[in-house]
Scaffold this motif. Structure first.
Motif, PDB file in Angstrom:
ATOM      1  N   ASN A  37       0.860  -1.177   0.000  1.00 50.63           N
ATOM      2  CA  ASN A  37       0.000   0.000   0.000  1.00 50.63           C
ATOM      3  C   ASN A  37       0.900   1.231   0.000  1.00 50.63           C
ATOM      4  O   ASN A  37       2.097   1.131   0.305  1.00 50.63           O
ATOM      5  N   ARG A  38       0.340   2.366  -0.320  1.00 48.48           N
ATOM      6  CA  ARG A  38       1.142   3.578  -0.285  1.00 48.48           C
ATOM      7  C   ARG A  38       0.290   4.753   0.189  1.00 48.48           C
ATOM      8  O   ARG A  38      -0.932   4.745   0.069  1.00 48.48           O
ATOM      9  N   ARG A  45      -4.170   6.276   2.623  1.00 57.80           N
ATOM     10  CA  ARG A  45      -3.416   5.100   2.213  1.00 57.80           C
ATOM     11  C   ARG A  45      -4.251   4.331   1.198  1.00 57.80           C
ATOM     12  O   ARG A  45      -5.464   4.153   1.373  1.00 57.80           O
ATOM     13  N   GLU A  46      -3.581   3.864   0.155  1.00 58.12           N
ATOM     14  CA  GLU A  46      -4.290   3.147  -0.910  1.00 58.12           C
ATOM     15  C   GLU A  46      -3.561   1.862  -1.258  1.00 58.12           C
ATOM     16  O   GLU A  46      -2.331   1.765  -1.119  1.00 58.12           O
ATOM     17  N   LEU A  47      -4.325   0.912  -1.736  1.00 57.72           N
ATOM     18  CA  LEU A  47      -3.740  -0.343  -2.179  1.00 57.72           C
ATOM     19  C   LEU A  47      -2.970  -0.122  -3.471  1.00 57.72           C
ATOM     20  O   LEU A  47      -3.460   0.520  -4.391  1.00 57.72           O
ATOM     21  N   SER A  62      -3.792   2.545 -11.308  1.00 53.18           N
ATOM     22  CA  SER A  62      -2.731   3.529 -11.504  1.00 53.18           C
ATOM     23  C   SER A  62      -1.353   2.896 -11.720  1.00 53.18           C
ATOM     24  O   SER A  62      -0.448   3.558 -12.230  1.00 53.18           O
ATOM     25  N   VAL A  63      -1.192   1.631 -11.327  1.00 58.66           N
ATOM     26  CA  VAL A  63       0.124   0.998 -11.475  1.00 58.66           C
ATOM     27  C   VAL A  63       0.093  -0.203 -12.412  1.00 58.66           C
ATOM     28  O   VAL A  63       1.142  -0.773 -12.717  1.00 58.66           O
ATOM     29  N   LYS A  64      -1.079  -0.575 -12.858  1.00 55.21           N
ATOM     30  CA  LYS A  64      -1.213  -1.761 -13.703  1.00 55.21           C
ATOM     31  C   LYS A  64      -0.352  -1.615 -14.948  1.00 55.21           C
ATOM     32  O   LYS A  64      -0.348  -0.570 -15.603  1.00 55.21           O
ATOM     33  N   GLY A  65       0.397  -2.666 -15.236  1.00 55.85           N
ATOM     34  CA  GLY A  65       1.276  -2.649 -16.396  1.00 55.85           C
ATOM     35  C   GLY A  65       2.651  -2.076 -16.124  1.00 55.85           C
ATOM     36  O   GLY A  65       3.546  -2.188 -16.960  1.00 55.85           O
ATOM     37  N   ARG A  66       2.827  -1.456 -14.974  1.00 59.22           N
ATOM     38  CA  ARG A  66       4.128  -0.860 -14.627  1.00 59.22           C
ATOM     39  C   ARG A  66       4.770  -1.546 -13.423  1.00 59.22           C
ATOM     40  O   ARG A  66       5.987  -1.660 -13.345  1.00 59.22           O
ATOM     41  N   PHE A  67       3.947  -1.989 -12.475  1.00 59.09           N
ATOM     42  CA  PHE A  67       4.448  -2.617 -11.261  1.00 59.09           C
ATOM     43  C   PHE A  67       4.158  -4.113 -11.308  1.00 59.09           C
ATOM     44  O   PHE A  67       3.140  -4.544 -11.863  1.00 59.09           O
ATOM     45  N   TYR A  94       4.039   0.816   2.127  1.00 56.74           N
ATOM     46  CA  TYR A  94       3.894  -0.058   3.291  1.00 56.74           C
ATOM     47  C   TYR A  94       3.624  -1.500   2.848  1.00 56.74           C
ATOM     48  O   TYR A  94       2.779  -1.738   1.979  1.00 56.74           O
ATOM     49  N   CYS A  95       4.318  -2.411   3.481  1.00 54.96           N
ATOM     50  CA  CYS A  95       4.068  -3.833   3.275  1.00 54.96           C
ATOM     51  C   CYS A  95       3.025  -4.306   4.286  1.00 54.96           C
ATOM     52  O   CYS A  95       3.011  -3.850   5.439  1.00 54.96           O
ATOM     53  N   ASN A  96       2.198  -5.227   3.861  1.00 57.02           N
ATOM     54  CA  ASN A  96       1.147  -5.751   4.734  1.00 57.02           C
ATOM     55  C   ASN A  96       1.034  -7.257   4.596  1.00 57.02           C
ATOM     56  O   ASN A  96       1.047  -7.782   3.481  1.00 57.02           O
ATOM     57  N   LEU A  97       0.947  -7.924   5.717  1.00 56.20           N
ATOM     58  CA  LEU A  97       0.664  -9.364   5.762  1.00 56.20           C
ATOM     59  C   LEU A  97      -0.687  -9.529   6.430  1.00 56.20           C
ATOM     60  O   LEU A  97      -0.884  -9.064   7.563  1.00 56.20           O
ATOM     61  N   ASP A  98      -1.597 -10.176   5.761  1.00 56.86           N
ATOM     62  CA  ASP A  98      -2.946 -10.394   6.297  1.00 56.86           C
ATOM     63  C   ASP A  98      -3.207 -11.890   6.298  1.00 56.86           C
ATOM     64  O   ASP A  98      -3.355 -12.496   5.238  1.00 56.86           O
ATOM     65  N   GLY A  99      -3.217 -12.484   7.488  1.00 61.29           N
ATOM     66  CA  GLY A  99      -3.396 -13.915   7.565  1.00 61.29           C
ATOM     67  C   GLY A  99      -3.954 -14.349   8.897  1.00 61.29           C
ATOM     68  O   GLY A  99      -4.516 -13.536   9.647  1.00 61.29           O
TER      69      GLY A  99
END
Length: 119
Positions: A37-38, A45-47, A62-67, A94-99
């Motif tokens: 996320n950023r 904050r956005e995914l 916004s990042v599709k095809g680039r990231f 930001y890195c996120n772990l959801d588990g």
């Protein structure tokens, strides 16, 4: 205590590339959803992207095809390859772990790492 740590941020020129890495202190399960996320100044904050254990990915428009997001459970890492960077990609990432662990939710956020895209 469980945590995730980001690395690899910094300064890049428009059109350039950066690679972010996130390392978890816990082993990754296939059931974990790993994401980036950023948050830019003044914005919520956005995914950016996330990836599940089956390597299915979701990207923001916004990042599709680039990231490109990827993960390596054996190394407890998730990476974000960022190409064709734009000034509007400037943000704290930001890195996120959801588990879950033994039935208990586990939701970890890193402290964030600065990415700046400028001439």
């Amino acid at each position: 205590q469980e945590h995730v740590v980001e690395s690899g941020g910094g300064l890049a020129q428009p059109g350039g590339s950066l690679r972010l890495a996130c390392t978890a202190s816990v082993g990754l399960f296939n059931s974990d959803l790993m994401g980036w996320n950023r948050q830019a100044p003044g914005n919520q904050r956005e995914l950016v992207a996330h990836i599940n254990g089956h390597l299915n990915t979701v990207y923001s428009d916004s990042v599709k095809g680039r990231f490109t997001i990827s993960r390596d459970n054996a190394k407890n890492t998730v990476t974000l390859q960022m190409n064709s960077l734009k000034p509007e990609d400037t943000a704290v990432y930001y890195c996120n772990l959801d588990g879950r662990r033994w039935g208990t939710p586990l939701n970890l956020w890193g402290q964030g790492i600065q990415v700046t895209v400028a001439p």
